[in-house]
Enzyme design. Structure first.
Site, PDB file in Angstrom:
ATOM      1  N   ASN A   6       5.940 -25.011  22.120  1.00 35.82           N
ATOM      2  CA  ASN A   6       7.077 -24.915  22.050  1.00 35.82           C
ATOM      3  C   ASN A   6       8.282 -25.471  22.340  1.00 35.82           C
ATOM      4  OD1 ASN A   6       9.619 -23.389  22.777  1.00 35.82           O
ATOM      5  ND2 ASN A   6       8.857 -21.399  23.008  1.00 35.82           N
ATOM      6  N   HIS A   9      12.656 -27.024  25.011  1.00 34.42           N
ATOM      7  CA  HIS A   9      12.833 -27.313  26.078  1.00 34.42           C
ATOM      8  C   HIS A   9      13.167 -28.863  26.247  1.00 34.42           C
ATOM      9  CE1 HIS A   9      13.682 -23.272  27.899  1.00 34.42           C
ATOM     10  NE2 HIS A   9      12.160 -23.018  27.966  1.00 34.42           N
ATOM     11  N   ARG A  17      22.587 -33.581  27.575  1.00 38.90           N
ATOM     12  CA  ARG A  17      23.958 -35.352  27.039  1.00 38.90           C
ATOM     13  C   ARG A  17      24.161 -34.785  25.751  1.00 38.90           C
ATOM     14  NH1 ARG A  17      23.051 -40.259  29.988  1.00 38.90           N
ATOM     15  NH2 ARG A  17      23.172 -39.927  32.047  1.00 38.90           N
ATOM     16  N   HIS A  42      12.863 -21.200  19.661  1.00 44.38           N
ATOM     17  CA  HIS A  42      13.247 -20.108  19.586  1.00 44.38           C
ATOM     18  C   HIS A  42      14.778 -19.937  19.621  1.00 44.38           C
ATOM     19  CE1 HIS A  42      14.052 -16.232  22.729  1.00 44.38           C
ATOM     20  NE2 HIS A  42      14.991 -16.726  21.337  1.00 44.38           N
ATOM     21  N   ARG A  44      18.470 -19.100  19.622  1.00 40.82           N
ATOM     22  CA  ARG A  44      19.281 -18.253  20.368  1.00 40.82           C
ATOM     23  C   ARG A  44      20.216 -18.114  20.257  1.00 40.82           C
ATOM     24  NH1 ARG A  44      16.449 -16.283  25.788  1.00 40.82           N
ATOM     25  NH2 ARG A  44      17.994 -15.193  25.843  1.00 40.82           N
ATOM     26  N   ARG A  48      21.631 -21.845  23.033  1.00 43.75           N
ATOM     27  CA  ARG A  48      21.608 -22.517  23.859  1.00 43.75           C
ATOM     28  C   ARG A  48      20.869 -24.359  23.650  1.00 43.75           C
ATOM     29  NH1 ARG A  48      19.282 -18.641  28.739  1.00 43.75           N
ATOM     30  NH2 ARG A  48      20.747 -17.581  27.737  1.00 43.75           N
ATOM     31  N   HIS A  49      19.376 -23.859  22.790  1.00 45.64           N
ATOM     32  CA  HIS A  49      18.453 -24.920  23.416  1.00 45.64           C
ATOM     33  C   HIS A  49      18.694 -25.676  22.178  1.00 45.64           C
ATOM     34  CE1 HIS A  49      16.387 -21.571  23.276  1.00 45.64           C
ATOM     35  NE2 HIS A  49      16.049 -21.605  24.601  1.00 45.64           N
ATOM     36  N   GLU A  69      11.124 -17.724  16.991  1.00 42.44           N
ATOM     37  CA  GLU A  69      11.457 -16.542  17.813  1.00 42.44           C
ATOM     38  C   GLU A  69      12.762 -16.398  17.282  1.00 42.44           C
ATOM     39  OE1 GLU A  69      10.174 -17.370  21.935  1.00 42.44           O
ATOM     40  OE2 GLU A  69       8.047 -18.066  21.188  1.00 42.44           O
ATOM     41  N   THR A 100      13.238 -15.097  27.752  1.00 42.90           N
ATOM     42  CA  THR A 100      12.548 -13.913  27.829  1.00 42.90           C
ATOM     43  C   THR A 100      12.444 -12.949  28.610  1.00 42.90           C
ATOM     44  OG1 THR A 100      12.347 -15.072  25.333  1.00 42.90           O
ATOM     45  CG2 THR A 100      11.775 -12.551  25.708  1.00 42.90           C
ATOM     46  N   GLU A 150       2.410 -10.043  20.319  1.00 39.57           N
ATOM     47  CA  GLU A 150       2.241 -11.520  20.686  1.00 39.57           C
ATOM     48  C   GLU A 150       2.035 -10.827  22.246  1.00 39.57           C
ATOM     49  OE1 GLU A 150       4.751 -15.448  20.988  1.00 39.57           O
ATOM     50  OE2 GLU A 150       4.363 -15.569  22.811  1.00 39.57           O
ATOM     51  N   HIS A 190       4.132 -16.602  27.624  1.00 37.59           N
ATOM     52  CA  HIS A 190       4.648 -16.991  28.102  1.00 37.59           C
ATOM     53  C   HIS A 190       4.257 -16.807  29.787  1.00 37.59           C
ATOM     54  CE1 HIS A 190       8.799 -16.191  30.315  1.00 37.59           C
ATOM     55  NE2 HIS A 190       9.011 -16.238  29.198  1.00 37.59           N
TER      56      HIS A 190
HETATM   57  N1  PXP Z   1       6.182 -16.481  23.733  1.00 33.39           N
HETATM   58  C1  PXP Z   1       7.322 -15.985  23.866  1.00 33.39           C
HETATM   59  C2  PXP Z   1       7.584 -15.009  22.943  1.00 33.39           C
HETATM   60  C3  PXP Z   1       8.662 -16.425  24.116  1.00 33.39           C
HETATM   61  O1  PXP Z   1      10.017 -16.305  24.654  1.00 33.39           O
HETATM   62  C4  PXP Z   1       8.572 -17.830  25.204  1.00 33.39           C
HETATM   63  C5  PXP Z   1       9.697 -18.178  26.157  1.00 33.39           C
HETATM   64  O2  PXP Z   1      10.824 -18.816  24.948  1.00 33.39           O
HETATM   65  C6  PXP Z   1       7.488 -17.945  25.135  1.00 33.39           C
HETATM   66  C7  PXP Z   1       6.197 -17.451  24.358  1.00 33.39           C
HETATM   67  C8  PXP Z   1       7.321 -19.841  25.828  1.00 33.39           C
HETATM   68  O3  PXP Z   1       6.768 -19.437  27.824  1.00 33.39           O
HETATM   69  P1  PXP Z   1       6.694 -20.336  28.554  1.00 33.39           P
HETATM   70  O4  PXP Z   1       7.447 -20.929  28.285  1.00 33.39           O
HETATM   71  O5  PXP Z   1       7.056 -19.590  29.044  1.00 33.39           O
HETATM   72  O6  PXP Z   1       5.908 -21.216  27.966  1.00 33.39           O
END
Ligand code: PXP
Length: 237
Positions: A6, A9, A17, A42, A44, A48-49, A69, A100, A150, A190
Site C-alpha cells: 500500500n 503514505h 509539501r 485507498h 479516501r 488526504r493521501h 481500497e 481504517t 481480507e 492492517h
Molecule cells: N488493508 C486495508 C483494508 C486497509 O484499509 C489498510 C490501511 O489502509 C491496510 C490493509 C494496510 O494497513 P497498514 O497501513 O497498517 O499496513
C-alpha cells in the site's frame, strides 16, 4: 504467500509539501521491482493521501495488479468502473479516523452492498470485503457476491501479551479456514510489520498480506543512510 504494498503514505509525505516528491507512481514501480505482487491505494473521500490523478497514473503504470481500497459510495463506484483496477476492497470509512477502523459492517449494509457490488463485478473487477475474522461476516460477504475476504488483522497487531496474540491468531486461523472452505480467496491486512508477520507463514489459506504503513515507515530508516550518503557524495566532491 504474496505481498501487496500500500503506497498511501508516500502520497501523505508528498502532500506535506504539495509538490511532486515523493511520487506514489515511482513508489509503486519500485515496489513491483522489489517483489510486490500488487499495489494498493485507498482513495479516501477527503483525498488526504492518494488523489484521483495518482490513481490514474498508477493504473497506467503498474504491471502487477491494482487493488483500489474504497468506501461504498456512488462516487467511488463510478471511479472504480472507470479506472478498472483488478480488484476493489470495500472498507468502512469515517472522515475523522486516522486509518481504517474495524471491518465493514456487512450485516447493517447487506442490501445496498449487493446492489453496489453487482455493476463492479459485471465490469470484470473482483471484489474483496475487508471484514473482521468472523464467520457471519464471511458468509455474508460470499452471499453479497464478493470474491475475496481480507481479514482485519488490526486487533491482532494491537495485542500486548503472548496470550492475547495467540487468541487473536486463532480467530484469524479459524476464519481463514472457514472462508477458504466457503470458496472465497483469503487475504489479510492492517497493522502487520516485521515484528508480527511471522506466524502468518503457517496460515496456508491466506494467499496474500497487504501492508502499508510499516513498510513506508521502515523504508525511511533503512533507506535513510543511502539518502544521506548520496548528498554527502555530492557535497564532498
Ligand atoms: N488493508 C486495508 C483494508 C486497509 O484499509 C489498510 C490501511 O489502509 C491496510 C490493509 C494496510 O494497513 P497498514 O497501513 O497498517 O499496513
Amino acid at each position: 504467500m504474496r505481498l501487496a504494498v500500500n503506497i498511501d503514505h508516500i502520497a501523505t509525505l508528498r502532500n506535506a509539501r504539495n509538490e511532486g516528491d515523493p511520487d506514489p507512481v515511482e513508489a509503486a514501480l519500485l515496489a513491483e521491482r522489489s517483489g510486490a505482487s500488487g499495489i494498493v491505494c485507498h482513495l479516501r473521500e477527503d483525498r488526504r493521501h492518494i488523489r484521483d490523478n495518482d490513481l490514474e497514473r498508477v493504473r497506467a503504470s503498474i504491471r502487477t495488479k491494482l487493488d483500489l481500497e474504497m468506501a461504498m459510495t456512488p462516487e467511488m463506484q463510478a471511479i472504480a468502473i472507470r479506472t478498472r483496477p483488478e480488484l476493489v476492497t470495500l472498507v468502512p470509512e469515517k472522515r475523522e479516523e486516522l486509518t481504517t477502523e474495524g471491518g465493514f459492517a456487512i450485516k447493517t449494509f447487506f442490501e445496498p452492498l449487493v446492489e453496489f457490488i453487482k455493476p463492479i463485478r459485471d465490469n470484470g473487477i473482483l471484489v474483496s470485503m475487508f471484514v473482521e475474522p468472523e464467520e457471519e461476516a464471511i458468509t455474508l460477504s460470499r452471499e453479497a457476491g464478493a470474491d475475496i475476504v481480507e481479514l482485519h488483522t488490526g486487533p491482532y497487531s494491537l495485542c500486548k501479551t503472548e496470550a492475547e496474540h495467540e487468541r487473536e491468531l486463532e480467530r484469524i486461523r479459524k476464519a481463514a479456514r472457514f472462508a477458504r472452505s466457503a470458496g472465497l480467496a483469503v487475504v489479510a491486512g492492517h497493522g502487520l510489520n516485521v515484528r508480527n508477520i511471522a506466524p502468518f507463514r503457517e496460515i496456508t489459506e491466506i494467499e496474500e498480506v497487504s501492508i502499508g504503513h510499516a513498510i513506508i515507515a521502515r523504508a525511511a530508516f533503512i533507506g535513510l543512510p543511502a539518502a544521506i550518503g548520496e548528498i554527502l557524495d555530492l557535497i564532498r566532491r
